[in-house]
Design an enzyme around this catalytic site. Structure first.
Site, mmCIF file in Angstrom:
data_model
loop_
_atom_site.group_PDB
_atom_site.id
_atom_site.type_symbol
_atom_site.label_atom_id
_atom_site.label_comp_id
_atom_site.label_asym_id
_atom_site.label_seq_id
_atom_site.Cartn_x
_atom_site.Cartn_y
_atom_site.Cartn_z
ATOM 1 N N ASP A 21 -22.523 9.228 -7.775
ATOM 2 C CA ASP A 21 -21.131 9.636 -7.989
ATOM 3 C C ASP A 21 -21.097 10.845 -8.934
ATOM 4 O OD1 ASP A 21 -18.355 9.318 -7.729
ATOM 5 O OD2 ASP A 21 -18.220 7.994 -9.479
ATOM 6 N N SER A 44 -22.830 6.568 -11.459
ATOM 7 C CA SER A 44 -22.504 7.838 -12.123
ATOM 8 C C SER A 44 -23.633 8.227 -13.077
ATOM 9 C CB SER A 44 -21.205 7.684 -12.923
ATOM 10 O OG SER A 44 -21.442 6.825 -14.038
#
Ligand code: G3H
Ligand code: 13P
Ligand code: ZN
Length: 310
Positions: A82, A50
């Site tokens: 992500d 992420s």
């Protein structure tokens, strides 16, 4: 052994009624714990990063650690971004060697989401990289007051068809009632399977993705609480609901919270039981082992989602 895109692994999952686990990574122990589980199970694997993970560990460390995992295990692994929030971060990850990216335009109006997804798809496909996009919103339990308001944010099936046709995206994250974190439901867990069935029926060739899919396993929540944690009332997606979702096109199941809980529970236990220890390896090691056991469990569960061993 290689870093591979998600193209073939998700196509195979779609045709065989199982799901590939996509696990979020933030440091070396988490990566090693997950990869060890995939090695033991010889399972397909997506490691996802992420923006928060990139900020915490810094991009080059995560990338090199994932490359080390491929080299050491000989596994085929997809390295996935992500929740990429714009073209710039997707491009940067593609240029850095990611084999898959998510462009998350779900908070933007439909046409804007389409435009940004199309731009990423064009660049990614030129580089042999697969793209996941998201349509619909993953509302948290606090975000909306009632079930009707919550389901208004779920993915609209007709929009999903138009979105996939116009963007050429490889996989689609849908909203059917899950949310990120350890508090997914206030009362009985509820997912809109009827909506999922319709979306899958209209898009039978498109791998669907379930975000917010951690089960918030009781064992780890209880252990956290037993050893000084405060996570009362945590609730995830029951595993039989994951099995049901896999029947209707869910091919990628995103798990982060379960990793956090497993590692934290074990580190809490270790530190309380061994107050004299201060060598980080002494508690990070058991934390890493807890991740391996948890991920093995999740992988087995997802691979056998249709009730038939693969
Ligand atoms: O999508 C949410 C994942 O759990 C990543 O969380 O943004 O805190 O790294 P993060
Ligand atoms: P959980 O919070 O349920 O683990 O979801 C993770 C996720 O969707 C990452 O994109
Ligand atoms: Zn997510």
């Amino acid at each position: 052994m290689a870093l591979i895109s998600t193209k073939e692994m998700l196509a195979k999952a779609l045709n065989s009624d199982y799901a590939v686990g996509a696990f979020n990574v933030n440091n070396m122990e988490i990566i090693q714990g997950i990869v060890e589980a995939a090695r033991i199970e010889q399972a397909p694997l997506i490691l996802q990063v992420s923006a928060g993970a990139r900020k915490y560990a810094r991009p080059v460390y995560l990338r090199k650690l994932v490359e080390a995992a491929v080299e050491e295990t000989g596994l085929d692994i997809a390295m996935h971004l992500d929740h990429g929030e714009d073209f710039a971060i997707c491009k940067q990850c593609i240029d850095d060697g990611f084999t898959s990216v998510m462009i998350d335009g779900s908070k933007h109006p439909f046409e804007e989401n389409i435009a940004m997804t199309k731009e990423v798809v064009a660049y990614a496909h030129d580089h042999g990289v697969t793209v996941e996009a998201e349509l619909g919103r993953l509302a948290g339990i606090e975000d909306n007051v009632n079930v009707d308001a919550r389901s208004a944010s779920f993915t609209d099936p007709d929009e999903a068809v138009e979105f996939v046709e116009r963007t050429g995206v490889d996989s689609l994250a849908i909203a059917i009632g899950t949310s990120h974190g350890a508090y997914k439901f206030k009362g009985e867990p509820y997912l809109d399977f009827e909506r999922l069935k319709v979306i899958h029926g209209l898009l039978p060739e498109t791998p669907l993705v379930l975000h917010g899919a951690s089960s918030v396993l009781k064992e780890f929540v209880d252990r956290c609480n037993e050893y000084g944690g405060k996570i009362p009332g945590a609730q995830g997606v029951p595993e039989d609901m994951i099995h049901e979702a896999v029947k209707y096109g869910i091919c990628k199941v995103n798990v982060d919270t379960d990793l956090r809980l497993a590692m934290t529970a074990e580190i809490r236990r270790y530190l309380i039981e061994h107050p004299e220890d201060f060598d980080p390896r002494k508690y990070m090691g058991p934390g890493r082992d807890a991740i391996t056991r948890m991920v093995q469990h999740k992988i087995r569960d997802m691979l056998n989602a249709s009730g038939q061993a693969k």
